[in-house]
Design a protein around this motif. Structure first.
Motif: not given
Lengths: 953, 168, 90
Positions: A164-168, A241-248, A269-270, A417-420
């Motif tokens: 399954a996958a979702t946005y939250a 993983g921690y990606y741009h603009d607080n997207f985890i 997957l969240w 560090s992922h988040s720079k």
């Protein structure tokens, strides 16, 4: 057999026995055990073989930082998961786990010969050794290396599970549910914030789970969070993983801990967007670097305490501690209090806090200060250690079956560090801590460098009297990197830690250096004679821990992998035995075999029907754009190569679209329905691209034009009725349109009804025969198709697919953009110079048609190609040469773009791009194929009805 | 439209799982128009309907999806003038899309399985073009627990399956 | 996945709704035929490709549909600002 289950203690449920197997041997544990704790309780100490040297390895840790105890879990066909950390595998009834990277068995691993040959396997060994000869690589080196070095086996069967996958979305995301993370969540309890608290373990608590003194607080806190209403608790969930603009990105493991997984998704997957992120990932204890630090039974002190308090398992019967940090002393004391013999505490420091010494004395523990372990006895299990003072002099042997290491703590800054976010070095703890954030994020608790585990000494390697060149003191356990390897890399000239990492593999791959980075850095810093901050720190990359491909794919699997677009008439084609092909995301009927008819036979029959009677074709997937507004004609005039302003309403025109570089990008027939309304068609695959390109020009270059574009691809079903009898078929069904040739000539459009349904009826032909393309609202496409099919029966109507369509158009020399063109073909190259309005001052791509290389002689031009042997059908894509006897590599002068058997001509036909092609009419060229060269003659592109008489009936 | 002929809709069987908290079904056919104009006032004068001015706003059957673009989803039989000679563009797109109705307490959650915008904070009466994974959709919040999802016809079976999977 | 502020919608929306559209402020000449081959080559093929601040175009293709301009730092991958098509370079 050294570890054992204590009579009391732990959070396991002693009332629920769980039976599982490891390497085929059945064991029992309790609900709440991990595979690691349950095996420890059963006295197992050998968990795996190391990556390169195949050394026996046991548990180093108790959490996701475990580098050694990688296992595979199998639960039936296709359900085989390699490289799981035994410390993260929850046991369930019937669990089957196996060890990895060993043959024939874990105890007797022939690959262990690598360990004896260790001096011949230094850092960079593979790079240096397996270079030459080149030809050995594929057959010998690579397969052999793959077999010897590596992790678990990749599963070979299709994964039957679904995911399954979702946005939250949340206002506050907290990663890590140790005491600091829980405190952060409690602060937000009862506010209007949407809070999500994530933890990778099966229960909340983190480090508190290993500290019975905190259990009452933990139970109370968890209850408050569960009742809060605004807090979502996600356990067994790894924020990877921690990606741009607080997207985890996070993966929740839903069923891997269950005996009966049921029908639900295995993992979810969240994809979380958070207003604020709080990282509470804690800290990881650091191993110490000394000879033999990887022998099974040598482990992190804090891990031993976790097994003791959380699982009620003692890691050994006689435990020694090698410490450089106070925290290890407390771990040793905990063991002593639980009745486990503590053989000795060795501390590299000459002085430690008096209170520690008092407590050690009270517990009857012998203490060796200013000392270090310089060797470990035992191969499959520690049976003793050698200790000496100050790294000099004679060694004392101390008998023990377990050695705990307390090397200090490394804040887990992976996600930070992922988040720079930037890091700051702290000499006092020998670690990097979070400094300036790059997102709306803060770190709390141990991952921020704040902890109350006491003090320690930062040290790269324990002092030893032995030659550093002759000992294996491991830094990265998972990648089998020793201190010696890092020093060698420095000696060989590597200066940057990023290069040292890649040369030695320290901190790479699935482990991402959780236990190794800082020790590696200290050793490199010492070897380089430069402070750690000058050596730098390697980049942490997602994922924090390995994740399954299934989880990352989420629901994009099987029928949901990507949309399969079907035309409104697809159902009829399926019911009538069509064979389909994919064109972009569309599935289109390729041909309609009758009985056991071959594709060639079916296509020939379909072509014959169109040429001699009538055929019908589903053209619904053609792209369509409605261009509306007072400036519609002006806009099209600027976009297309040919003139549009003079086109009368009711008439159609072939439009050729270039990119600004002068190369053909799309084509199609378009109709002017009214002075300010056009119905454009594009290729099936080009619809979205053409609309985007037109919007681009309209919005950014010519925003003053009053014209708007609307995609109508899916508004209309399109039925092409083609062949000399086409008019007779549709005539009884059409109302409000005079179909006579004079009233409705070729390249005209009329609006009326067919079968009572409104239609935009085009008289156009992509076959060279009399033809109509009937546009009806999509919902009625199938009914109108069936009505035409019924009406066509007396005329011998035959449905035809895309293959016959291709043959018919090729016989007429009509190009398919993207097949006969490839993005480097100009209108003149394609023989479409007639479609370029010479008098137009400008259109998209016009200026480029005067570029020097576009007007130069010798460009590849589209021509016909006829093989000497009429039965020979060339391969599309085949290269063309002028002289088949020239030396290899030959000079290619072009290639075949379209090639078919033409039933109408009784021979093969082909289109090809050939350098200076139109100047080579009648010239013999050759198509080299394995073992022979096929001779063919250059011809014009129109093979059938060159004068076009068949259109005008 | 002819009564003699049957409409043919995409394969979108309804879903209302036991205790799933969400029901998904294909809405009845509608008349749909794409309306474009530089000046909303010109459009209003032409069609005699009030036009929402802010992107994302809806007024009755009409949603404002862009600075110069609206989508009208009205009952079958609604006919708009063509707007010839005016700086407007009115195009019949009735059959381009179908509408999936996603209703129930879990409606927003199920949509967010593949839609990246924050539907918890998407007010009733708002509409926007967005995506569900790779497929473009228009989301229109009808009620607290009901969303209309407009999707191009050929993508509808895939979207319906994805939503049912998420509701699973 | 980034959030991108659409200057037409007036809100930050997920990157997946947008499509990148190359360098901004590369205006098509009113009369391309007046351009020399060298000038035309520059217009067609030569782009700034800076390390750092970059004026570029995006399209809110799965949203309001508009092309707009943005300033993004190619090193940090952060948007400094976005602005409507036709507005002066920022």
């Amino acid at each position: 057999m050294t570890g054992f289950r204590l009579q009391l203690g732990g959070r396991v449920d002693r009332s629920r026995t769980v039976t599982f197997s490891f390497d085929g041997v059945r064991y029992q544990g309790f609900a709440g055990d991990t595979l690691a704790s349950a095996l420890l309780a059963n006295g197992v100490s050998l968990f795996g073989r190391s990556f390169k040297y195949h050394r026996p390895r046991g548990l180093l840790a108790a959490g996701s930082e475990e580098p050694n105890a990688l296992v595979s879990v199998t639960r039936g066909p296709g359900r085989f998961t390699p490289n799981l950390r035994a410390t993260g595998v929850e046991i369930y009834e019937g669990l089957e786990a196996v060890s990895q990277n060993r043959w024939p068995s874990l105890k007797t691993d022939l690959g262990a010969v690598n360990d004896r040959l260790g001096m011949f396997l230094p850092a960079g060994f593979y790079n240096k050794t397996f270079m030459w000869p080149r030809s050995f690589w594929d057959k010998l080196y690579e397969p052999a290396i793959r077999k010897m070095a590596g992790l678990g086996d990749a599963p070979t069967e299709e994964d039957p599970d679904h995911y399954a996958a979702t946005y939250a979305h949340c206002d506050l995301l907290i990663v890590g549910a140790g005491p600091a993370g829980i405190e952060a969540a409690l602060e937000a309890c009862g506010t209007d914030k949407r809070v999500v608290l994530i933890d990778e373990q099966d229960e909340l608590g983190g480090g508190a789970l290993s500290d019975p003194a905190q259990w009452a607080w933990l139970a109370d806190s968890v209850a408050r969070l569960e009742q809060a209403g605004n807090v979502t608790l996600l356990t067994r969930t790894t924020a990877f993983g921690y990606y741009h603009d607080n997207f985890i990105g996070a993966v929740e493991r839903l069923t891997d801990h269950m005996t009966q997984p049921g029908e639900g998704a295995r993992e979810k997957l969240w994809r979380i967007r958070a207003g604020e992120v709080v990282l509470a990932q804690g800290a990881i204890e650091r191993p110490l670097v000394f000879a033999g630090n990887d022998v099974p039974g040598v482990m992190l002190a804090s891990a031993a305490r976790t097994y003791l308090h959380r699982h009620g398992v003692a890691v050994g019967k006689s435990v020694a501690l090698m410490a450089a940090h106070d925290s290890g002393w407390h771990d040793a004391f905990a063991h002593a209090r639980a009745g486990v013999k503590v053989a000795a505490i060795i501390d590299v420091r000459s002085e430690v806090d008096g209170a520690l010494r008092v407590e050690a004395a009270a517990l009857g523990i012998t203490v060796h200060l200013g000392s270090s372990v310089i060797g470990v006895n035992g191969r499959h299990r520690v049976n003793g250690i050698e200790v000496c003072v100050g790294g000099r002099g004679a060694a004392t042997r101390i008998a023990c079956d377990t050695l705990l290491m307390a090397g200090g703590w490394t804040p887990s800054v992976h996600l930070w560090s992922h988040s720079k976010g930037s890091l700051a070095w702290r000499d006092d703890i020998g670690a990097y801590v979070p400094d300036k954030p790059n997102e709306n994020v803060r770190c709390v608790g141990a991952c921020s460098g704040k902890w109350d585990f006491g003090k320690g000494q930062v040290i790269d390697m324990l002092p030893t009297p032995r030659s550093p060149a002759r000992i294996k003191a491991f830094v990265d356990f998972q990648n089998d990197v020793t201190a010696k390897d890092i020093k060698l890399a420095v000696r060989e000239g590597f200066r940057s830690i990023e290069h040292i990492k890649r040369y030695t593999t320290n901190g790479m791959a699935t482990d991402q250096g959780k236990t190794s980075n800082l020790n590696g850095l200290q050793i490199a810093s010492q070897a380089l004679g430069r402070p750690v901050v000058d050596v730098g720190l390697t980049t942490f990359r997602p994922p924090y821990t390995p994740q399954t491909f299934g989880a990352l794919a989420g629901h994009a699997k099987d029928a949901l992998f990507q949309p399969l677009r079907k035309s409104p008439i697809d159902g009829w084609a399926e019911a009538n035995g069509a064979v389909f092909e994919l064109v972009a995301q569309w599935r289109r009927a390729r041909y309609f075999p009758r009985g056991r008819e071959s594709m060639l036979a079916a296509v020939n029959r379909e072509c014959r029907a169109v040429r001699s009677a009538v055929g019908m074709f589903d053209a619904s997937t053609l792209g369509k754009i409605e261009v509306v507004g007072p400036d519609a004609a002006e806009f099209l005039n600027r976009m297309y190569t040919n003139p549009w302003k003079g086109l009368e309403p009711g008439r159609c025109r072939y439009g050729l679209l270039l990119k600004e570089d002068g190369f053909i990008t799309d084509d199609g027939v378009s109709a002017r329905l009214a002075p300010d309304r056009f119905h454009l068609t594009t290729t099936t695959g080009g619809a979205a691209r053409v609309l985007n390109m037109m919007e681009d020009y309209l919005q950014t270059e010519w925003p003053d034009l009053n014209v708007w574009l609307t995609s109508t691809t899916e508004q209309w079903a399109v039925i092409a009725v083609q062949g000399p009898l086409a008019r007779g078929v549709i005539a009884p069904l059409v109302e409000g349109i005079d179909l006579s040739p004079d009233a409705f000539p070729h390249m005209a459009v009329r609006e009326g009804t067919i079968c009572g349904v409104p239609t935009r009826l085009f008289r156009v032909s992509f076959t060279g025969e009399l033809g109509f393309e009937i546009n009806v609202p999509a919902a009625y496409g199938r009914a109108v198709w069936e009505a035409i099919h019924a009406a066509g029966k007396p005329f011998g109507i035959v449905p035809y697919g895309t293959e016959a369509m291709h043959v018919l158009r090729a016989e007429k020399g009509f190009i398919i953009v993207g097949q006969d063109t490839d993005g480097t073909v100009t209108p003149d190259d394609a023989g479409l110079g007639w479609a370029v309005g010479k008098k137009k001052p400008d259109f998209v791509g016009k200026r480029s048609l005067a570029r020097p290389d576009i007007v130069a002689a010798g460009r590849k031009q589209l021509v016909g190609l006829l093989t000497d042997d009429p039965a020979e059908v060339l391969e599309e894509g085949a290269q063309i040469v002028a002289d088949p006897n020239q030396a290899v590599p030959m000079t290619m002068i072009g290639h075949v773009t379209s090639s078919y058997w033409s039933e109408a001509l009784g021979r093969s036909i082909a289109l090809a791009v050939v350098a200076g092609g139109r100047g080579r009419m009648g010239e013999a060229l050759f198509v080299p194929m394995p073992g022979r060269a096929i001779r063919a003659t250059v011809s014009g592109m129109v093979f059938h009805d060159a004068e076009g008489a068949r259109l005008n009936v | 439209m002819s009564d003699l002929l049957l409409r043919n809709e995409p394969d979108c069987a309804g879903f209302a799982g036991e205790g799933a908290g969400v029901a998904i079904r294909l809405a009845e056919p509608m008349a749909r128009y794409s309306l474009r104009a530089r000046d909303a006032q010109v459009l209003e004068d032409l069609i005699g309907l009030a036009v929402p001015r802010a992107i994302g706003a809806t007024l009755g059957d009409m949603a404002c999806l862009g600075p110069d673009g609206w989508l009208l989803c009205a009952s079958v039989g609604t006919v708009l003038p063509s707007g010839s000679d005016l700086p407007v563009a009115i195009t019949d797109v009735s059959e381009r899309a179908v509408r999936l109705l996603v209703e129930g307490p879990r409606a927003g959650e199920v949509l967010m399985a593949g839609c990246p915008i924050d539907l918890d904070r998407f007010a009733v009466g708002r509409a926007t073009r967005t995506v569900f994974e790779t497929v473009e959709i228009v989301v229109w919040r009808l009620r607290d627990d009901a969303f209309a999802v407009e999707v191009w016809r050929s993508f509808a079976p895939w979207l319906r399956l994805a939503l049912v999977h998420a509701a699973g | 996945m980034m959030l991108i502020h659409c200057p037409y919608c007036g809100e930050r929306r997920p990157e997946i709704e947008f499509a990148y559209a190359g360098e901004a402020h590369v205006a098509r000449p009113v009369d391309p035929s007046a351009y020399t081959d060298e000038e035309w080559e520059r217009f067609l093929f030569i782009r700034a490709n800076p390390r750092g601040r970059h004026n570029e175009r995006w399209r809110h293709i799965h949203g309001c549909g508009r092309f707009f301009n943005a300033v993004r730092d190619t090193v940090t991958d952060k948007f400094e600002t976005t602005y409507k098509a036709g507005e002066p370079r920022k």
